[in-house]
Design an enzyme around this catalytic site. Structure first.
Site, PDB file in Angstrom:
ATOM      1  N   ASP A  24       0.797  -1.267   0.023  1.00  0.00           N
ATOM      2  CA  ASP A  24      -0.108   0.155   0.022  1.00  0.00           C
ATOM      3  C   ASP A  24       0.953   1.185  -0.174  1.00  0.00           C
ATOM      4  O   ASP A  24       2.064   1.326   0.681  1.00  0.00           O
ATOM      5  CB  ASP A  24      -0.850  -0.220   1.339  1.00  0.00           C
ATOM      6  CG  ASP A  24      -2.034   0.931   1.199  1.00  0.00           C
ATOM      7  OD1 ASP A  24      -3.168   0.321   1.182  1.00  0.00           O
ATOM      8  OD2 ASP A  24      -1.760   2.224   0.679  1.00  0.00           O
ATOM      9  N   LEU A  65      -6.573  -4.490  -4.619  1.00  0.00           N
ATOM     10  CA  LEU A  65      -7.905  -3.364  -4.255  1.00  0.00           C
ATOM     11  C   LEU A  65      -7.045  -1.832  -4.293  1.00  0.00           C
ATOM     12  O   LEU A  65      -7.903  -1.006  -4.117  1.00  0.00           O
ATOM     13  CB  LEU A  65      -8.206  -3.604  -2.648  1.00  0.00           C
ATOM     14  CG  LEU A  65      -9.402  -4.816  -2.678  1.00  0.00           C
ATOM     15  CD1 LEU A  65      -8.694  -6.123  -2.653  1.00  0.00           C
ATOM     16  CD2 LEU A  65     -10.102  -4.256  -1.237  1.00  0.00           C
ATOM     17  N   TYR A  67     -12.595   7.497 -14.015  1.00  0.00           N
ATOM     18  CA  TYR A  67     -12.579   6.440 -12.826  1.00  0.00           C
ATOM     19  C   TYR A  67     -13.391   5.349 -13.725  1.00  0.00           C
ATOM     20  O   TYR A  67     -13.075   4.029 -13.565  1.00  0.00           O
ATOM     21  CB  TYR A  67     -13.141   6.908 -11.816  1.00  0.00           C
ATOM     22  CG  TYR A  67     -13.114   5.769 -10.757  1.00  0.00           C
ATOM     23  CD1 TYR A  67     -12.057   5.692 -10.016  1.00  0.00           C
ATOM     24  CD2 TYR A  67     -14.476   5.295 -10.261  1.00  0.00           C
ATOM     25  CE1 TYR A  67     -11.956   4.596  -9.002  1.00  0.00           C
ATOM     26  CE2 TYR A  67     -14.227   4.210  -9.335  1.00  0.00           C
ATOM     27  CZ  TYR A  67     -13.116   3.871  -8.738  1.00  0.00           C
ATOM     28  OH  TYR A  67     -13.013   2.919  -7.713  1.00  0.00           O
TER      29      TYR A  67
END
Ligand code: UDP
Length: 320
Positions: free
Chosen positions: A31, A76, A149
């Site tokens: 991350d 994710l 997006y």
């Protein structure tokens, strides 16, 4: 299993981490902390079940090494939040397209199953009663930045699907509808944590547009349960699956409900879209999921209602 979660410090990723650790898996998290926070992982950092690596999915050598060492990839990591997308469109596109390309390329190289997370934004302005996975996408112009997006997530889906069809890489794709719960930040636009945050401080609640637009909100813990069921089922490989709650509410009613439930003295204030998001912004009027596919494949139905979501978020904010 040894599992890699990209974006594991984020809102949904950290709840997924909690669940997979509880199920006995060994987790590595990649991350870049753009919107994720280490604090979301405080229950695990320093423990033996989770290793955290601060880095980007755009760093291919780093990502490649991590995917080589894992048995399953949950992807994710993404640029999220409407404020974030319209204010940083280039970075968002790079992260959401190139980043996913990187994940899929390495996963293919080492034959690792990949779980790809897409979004109900792919449906764009399709306001049908019940959006099915095979339904048409209706989008505004590519230079209306909000849609970038949607474009990026749709490319991700097509890429993941092509890897499955052409290369037999085990991919599963889900489309999250509005997912809410503890740890979600209002700073990037998300309406429910924003409203609850304002209500708790008795500050004005800002409704964008006329507030008649509707959404369906699902609890993050329901969403994570759906993710886990889909990820480890055989009949979900190569599929695109909606994850959401089909209870529909207008933003006006949401504002009123949050005020009532938190005993707030907040007033509702109407703010034009241009003021909130800049010129040329387009919202969607409505977005309701059809959840027949997930029900039939893995027997999942959402359990939490909106009142529970609001009280869980309020409790989280108050605990900070
Ligand atoms: N919204 C609002 N006030 C806010 C934040 C959002 O009225 O402070 C509206 C927003 O314009 C949209 C809806 O709430 O119509 C849901 O916004 P969010 O960004 O949470 O999700 P999305 O638009 O991606 O569904």
């Amino acid at each position: 299993m040894r599992i890699l979660i990209t974006g594991g410090a984020g809102f949904i990723g950290s709840h997924l981490t909690d669940r997979l650790v509880a199920d006995g898996h060994q987790i590595t998290i990649l991350d870049n902390l753009a919107t994720g926070r280490k604090e979301n992982l405080s229950a695990h950092l320093g423990g033996s079940s989770v290793s955290f690596i601060e880095g980007s999915i755009l760093d291919l050598p780093l990502l490649d090494g991590l995917i080589k060492d894992t048995e399953y990839v949950f992807h994710l990591a993404a640029a999220v939040g409407v404020f974030n997308i319209v204010n940083h469109p280039l970075e968002s596109l790079m992260t959401n397209i190139r980043g996913t390309e990187n994940v899929l390329e390495s996963a293919h190289k080492y034959s690792k199953p990949v779980f790809v997370t897409s979004s109900s934004e792919v449906y764009g302005k399709n306001i049908s009663d019940s959006l099915k996975e095979s339904d048409d996408r209706i989008l505004g112009a590519p230079v209306t930045l909000r849609w970038s997006y949607s474009e990026a997530k749709a490319i991700d889906e097509s890429l993941a699907y092509a890897y499955w069809v052409e290369k037999k890489l085990e991919t599963r794709i889900v489309r999250f509808f509005n997912t809410v719960g503890p740890r979600q930040l209002g700073a990037y636009g998300m309406v429910v944590p924003r409203f609850v945050q304002f209500a708790l401080k008795n500050e004005p609640i800002t409704v964008y547009g006329n507030g008649e637009q509707t959404r369906c909100f699902g609890h993050v813990l329901d969403a994570v349960d759906a993710v886990v069921r889909i990820a480890f089922a055989e009949n979900t490989i190569g599929k695109v699956i909606n994850i959401g709650n089909d209870f529909e509410i207008s933003i006006n009613d949401l504002a009123r409900k949050v005020i009532e439930q938190t005993n707030s003295k907040s007033e509702i204030v109407y703010v034009p879209y241009e003021e909130a998001y800049g010129d040329g912004f387009e919202d969607m009027e409505r977005r309701v999921p059809n959840i027949e596919l997930i029900k039939s494949l893995v027997g999942w139905v959402p359990k939490s209602d909106l009142s529970t979501m609001i009280s869980d978020i309020a409790q989280f904010i108050q605990s900070k």
